[in-house]
Design a protein around this motif. Structure first.
Motif, PDB file in Angstrom:
ATOM      1  N   ARG A   1       7.818  12.981  -7.814  1.00 35.17           N
ATOM      2  CA  ARG A   1       8.125  11.591  -8.115  1.00 35.17           C
ATOM      3  C   ARG A   1       9.322  11.476  -9.043  1.00 35.17           C
ATOM      4  O   ARG A   1      10.098  10.528  -8.963  1.00 35.17           O
ATOM      5  CB  ARG A   1       6.895  10.922  -8.728  1.00 35.17           C
ATOM      6  CG  ARG A   1       5.790  10.708  -7.691  1.00 35.17           C
ATOM      7  CD  ARG A   1       4.479  10.309  -8.312  1.00 35.17           C
ATOM      8  NE  ARG A   1       3.484  10.048  -7.271  1.00 35.17           N
ATOM      9  CZ  ARG A   1       2.183   9.958  -7.491  1.00 35.17           C
ATOM     10  NH1 ARG A   1       1.726  10.104  -8.704  1.00 35.17           N
ATOM     11  NH2 ARG A   1       1.341   9.731  -6.499  1.00 35.17           N
TER      12      ARG A   1
ATOM     13  N   ASP B   1       4.801  12.508  -2.777  1.00 30.10           N
ATOM     14  CA  ASP B   1       5.574  11.476  -2.077  1.00 30.10           C
ATOM     15  C   ASP B   1       4.782  10.214  -1.779  1.00 30.10           C
ATOM     16  O   ASP B   1       5.304   9.305  -1.126  1.00 30.10           O
ATOM     17  CB  ASP B   1       6.209  12.022  -0.796  1.00 30.10           C
ATOM     18  CG  ASP B   1       7.101  13.217  -1.068  1.00 30.10           C
ATOM     19  OD1 ASP B   1       7.845  13.180  -2.063  1.00 30.10           O
ATOM     20  OD2 ASP B   1       7.032  14.197  -0.310  1.00 30.10           O
ATOM     21  N   GLN B   2       3.516  10.128  -2.228  1.00 35.26           N
ATOM     22  CA  GLN B   2       2.833   8.846  -2.166  1.00 35.26           C
ATOM     23  C   GLN B   2       3.337   7.970  -3.309  1.00 35.26           C
ATOM     24  O   GLN B   2       3.796   8.472  -4.339  1.00 35.26           O
ATOM     25  CB  GLN B   2       1.317   9.046  -2.276  1.00 35.26           C
ATOM     26  CG  GLN B   2       0.696   9.636  -1.014  1.00 35.26           C
ATOM     27  CD  GLN B   2      -0.808   9.767  -1.143  1.00 35.26           C
ATOM     28  OE1 GLN B   2      -1.311  10.784  -1.588  1.00 35.26           O
ATOM     29  NE2 GLN B   2      -1.522   8.722  -0.765  1.00 35.26           N
TER      30      GLN B   2
ATOM     31  N   LEU C   1      -1.711   7.408  -8.570  1.00 31.62           N
ATOM     32  CA  LEU C   1      -1.449   6.943  -7.214  1.00 31.62           C
ATOM     33  C   LEU C   1      -1.681   5.445  -7.096  1.00 31.62           C
ATOM     34  O   LEU C   1      -2.700   4.919  -7.551  1.00 31.62           O
ATOM     35  CB  LEU C   1      -2.367   7.686  -6.236  1.00 31.62           C
ATOM     36  CG  LEU C   1      -2.395   7.224  -4.790  1.00 31.62           C
ATOM     37  CD1 LEU C   1      -1.065   7.537  -4.125  1.00 31.62           C
ATOM     38  CD2 LEU C   1      -3.536   7.905  -4.044  1.00 31.62           C
TER      39      LEU C   1
ATOM     40  N   PRO D   1      -4.510  12.390  -4.316  1.00 32.36           N
ATOM     41  CA  PRO D   1      -3.098  12.077  -4.072  1.00 32.36           C
ATOM     42  C   PRO D   1      -2.330  13.289  -3.580  1.00 32.36           C
ATOM     43  O   PRO D   1      -2.679  14.439  -3.869  1.00 32.36           O
ATOM     44  CB  PRO D   1      -2.601  11.614  -5.450  1.00 32.36           C
ATOM     45  CG  PRO D   1      -3.534  12.254  -6.426  1.00 32.36           C
ATOM     46  CD  PRO D   1      -4.858  12.309  -5.749  1.00 32.36           C
TER      47      PRO D   1
END
Length: 626
Positions: free
Chosen positions: A615, A315-316, A326, A312
């Motif tokens: 996140r 910003d995913q 993720l 990961p």
């Protein structure tokens, strides 16, 4: 596969179908159409989602209404009836008297009691929340926060534990308003209860009983072989295809081979699912791909799917059920492959390290502490011969060094290990959060090999969270994971074995290696090492060091982030990423690329904490979607 959910109103109102519909919808992934059975009884509402299309028998007789996500062993009749009978007979300890994978809810209207229960190892998840007006529960956290029954606000302490130790601990779900019912516990709720209900620990293994088995190494291997084979057979759905994790290690390879042989005899099919880095990670002799190939060559009718591990990045999208993970990651993609194959069940080797293929560190030191000098005098020279080192070096590395007290070891090494309570992974948290995480973290296991540690591995550590993670991944594809090496009989037998049983001829992971003779290819059965996924992730992030540091810079000054994370420590960790180079046929780290004295986990965990900070710098995907 089934999921369950429900609520108990505490404000005098009646439960409604509309509320259950929202909870069911939140847990139903796109493309799935489970058969839903609901039951409303005054203040109570229950629902069962069955992904096989079979109806759920909510009524268990004798006044009980039961919602069961259960695969029970050695139980006669429907699971609902067996669960109700166990509660009538054993009271709050009922989860300890049922064998299998289960998360259940039972309602007795004449007593106005709602009971929840979860199997001893947490193979099936069950989360709950408490509000002024109601108590609600669901197999998946999004069945609560996605239906508006609970907030999706993150619990920073639980998240800090997950980032530091890979999994959540105990009741931690990562959400401040949602708790998991701990594995091996029951919970009783009544409409008039004034305060939070207190889970009852039903599974209480006794450290005093650890290591009491007496018998020969050959007898132990034979017994373990029979138990593991039976555990796999009980988990094979009759007449249906099944999927298996296959990593090339002892645990998953044994399960895959045993499942394939049983399925072949019954005309079934098996899909092996492997996860690997896009390029082989060296040195070549340690790469797990040839070991996977050895299993597939031995059992040529196994279908195989390889999923590439794509680490990961910031910003995913985050998984709505598992903060810190993720969405649409490689584990999710393996479950998708299983569903496409037609499998409704996946067998995984989770739990082997702690039990069936016991991987306790410092076993030779444990032999000395227990006074087992005869075994030590035989096994230590054998280990030296296998390692190709002088006996004095083996004594130093395998015996003397492990017995050094932790505080002295840290001083001698001048650097912490990943679990160091002060300077390990928690270095990336702010000082205030660091102290809270240390107070709730999981205590070490598999280090001193004491009876207390061996029991803790099953009763109070990461295994339930690890099982819940796989269950969450499977739920969105209608696939139910199960864990043969966490079968109750397998676990109890391994806990009964004394320390000398885990060593033979200079090799650890006994008696499993002996038990798998004629089942596993020797390339796998006798292998000592393999390169794992983290080596590939290390190099993946090394190629992206500049981008990671640039993303970190954008967090400086972000509201609240400095209260949770030590951004300077994260920057130092990212800066220690090496330059990556490519060897012939595999990928390797360039010599000297890692900062002097820095262990490899330092930059890897720095990336994980960076991703979490990114996140949390805005609303979580769960909050955005609820």
């Amino acid at each position: 596969m089934r999921l369950i959910c429900g609520l108990l109103r505490r404000d005098g109102q009646s439960a409604t179908a509309a509320t259950l519909d929202r909870m069911v919808a939140a847990m139903t992934a796109p493309g799935l159409s489970p058969r839903v059975t609901q039951r409303l009884s005054g203040a109570l509402g229950l629902a069962v989602l069955d992904f096989t299309g079979a109806p759920a028998a909510l009524q268990a007789g004798d006044g009980w209404t039961v919602a069961a996500d259960a695969r029970l062993d050695r139980a006669e009749g429907p699971a609902e009836a067996a669960v109700a009978a166990a509660l009538r007979r054993d009271g709050a300890d009922f989860p300890d008297h049922l064998d299998g994978d289960f998360a259940v809810a039972l309602w007795r209207p004449d007593r106005q009691e709602l009971w929840l229960g979860r199997d001893f190892i947490g193979a099936r998840p069950l989360a709950w929340t408490w509000r002024d007006d109601c108590f609600a529960f669901a197999s998946l956290p999004k069945g609560l926060h996605g239906a508006g029954m609970a907030s999706a606000t993150i619990d920073p302490v639980a998240l800090g534990i997950q980032l530091s130790q890979q999994f959540f601990h105990g009741a931690g779900s990562g959400f401040a308003a949602i708790a998991y019912l701990p594995a091996g516990h029951s919970l009783c709720v009544r409409p008039g209860d004034a305060g939070l209900p207190e889970p009852h620990r039903a599974f209480r293994p006794d450290p005093a009983r650890v290591g009491r088995w007496r018998g020969s190494p050959e007898a132990a291997a034979e017994r373990l072989r029979d138990l593991v084979r039976d555990a796999v057979l009980r988990r094979l759905p009759p007449g249906q295809p099944v999927a298996c994790h296959l990593s090339g290690g002892l645990d998953s390879s044994a399960i895959t081979v045993l499942a394939a042989r049983a399925a072949r005899a019954a005309g079934g099919r098996v899909l092996a699912l492997s996860m690997a880095s896009p390029q082989a990670v060296g040195p070549p002799e340690l790469d797990e791909r040839p070991m996977i190939a050895a299993v597939l060559a031995q059992e040529p009718d196994i279908a195989h799917a390889l999923v590439h591990d794509m680490p990961p990045m910031p910003d995913q999208a985050e998984d709505p059920d598992w903060p810190g993970s993720l969405a649409d990651g490689p584990d999710d993609r393996m479950m998708r492959e299983a569903a496409a194959f037609g499998a409704r069940r996946l067998l995984s080797g989770v739990g082997g390290d702690e039990g069936a293929t016991y991987n306790g560190a410092h076993l030779y030191g444990r032999l000395l502490l227990e006074g087992r000098l005869r075994t030590l005098s035989r096994e230590l020279p054998a280990r030296a011969r296998r390692d190709g080192v002088p006996l004095r070096r083996a004594i130093l590395a395998r015996l003397a060094v492990p017995l050094i007290p932790d505080f002295l070891w840290r001083w001698l090494k001048r650097r912490p290990g990943v679990m160091d309570p002060r300077l390990g992974a928690v270095r990336y948290l702010s000082p205030a959060l660091r102290e809270a995480v240390l107070a709730r973290r999981m205590l070490p296991i598999l280090r001193r090999n004491s009876p207390a540690e061996r029991v803790r591995a099953f009763a109070d550590h990461h295994i339930p969270s690890r099982c819940a993670f796989h269950a969450i991944m499977g739920a969105r594809h209608g696939v139910a994971p199960s864990f043969p090496l966490l079968d109750r009989q397998v676990v109890e037998f391994m806990l009964s074995l004394p320390t000398p049983m885990f060593l033979a001829d200079g090799q650890t992971r006994q008696p499993f290696r002996r038990a798998m003779a004629g089942i596993l290819p020797d390339r796998v059965r006798l292998s000592r090492h393999k390169v794992g996924l983290f080596d590939g992730r290390f190099l993946h992030y090394a190629d992206r060091r500049a981008a990671l540091l640039a993303r970190l810079a954008t967090l400086r000054g972000a509201a609240g982030i400095g209260d949770l994370f030590d951004l300077d420590a994260i920057e130092a960790g990212l800066s220690s990423l090496p330059v990556a180079g490519r060897g012939e046929g595999h990928v390797r780290a360039a010599p000297g690329g890692l900062a002097a004295g820095q262990p490899a986990w330092v930059p890897l965990l720095a990336v994980a904490f960076l991703i979490a900070a990114c996140r949390l710098s805005g609303a979580t995907p769960a909050e955005k979607g609820s």
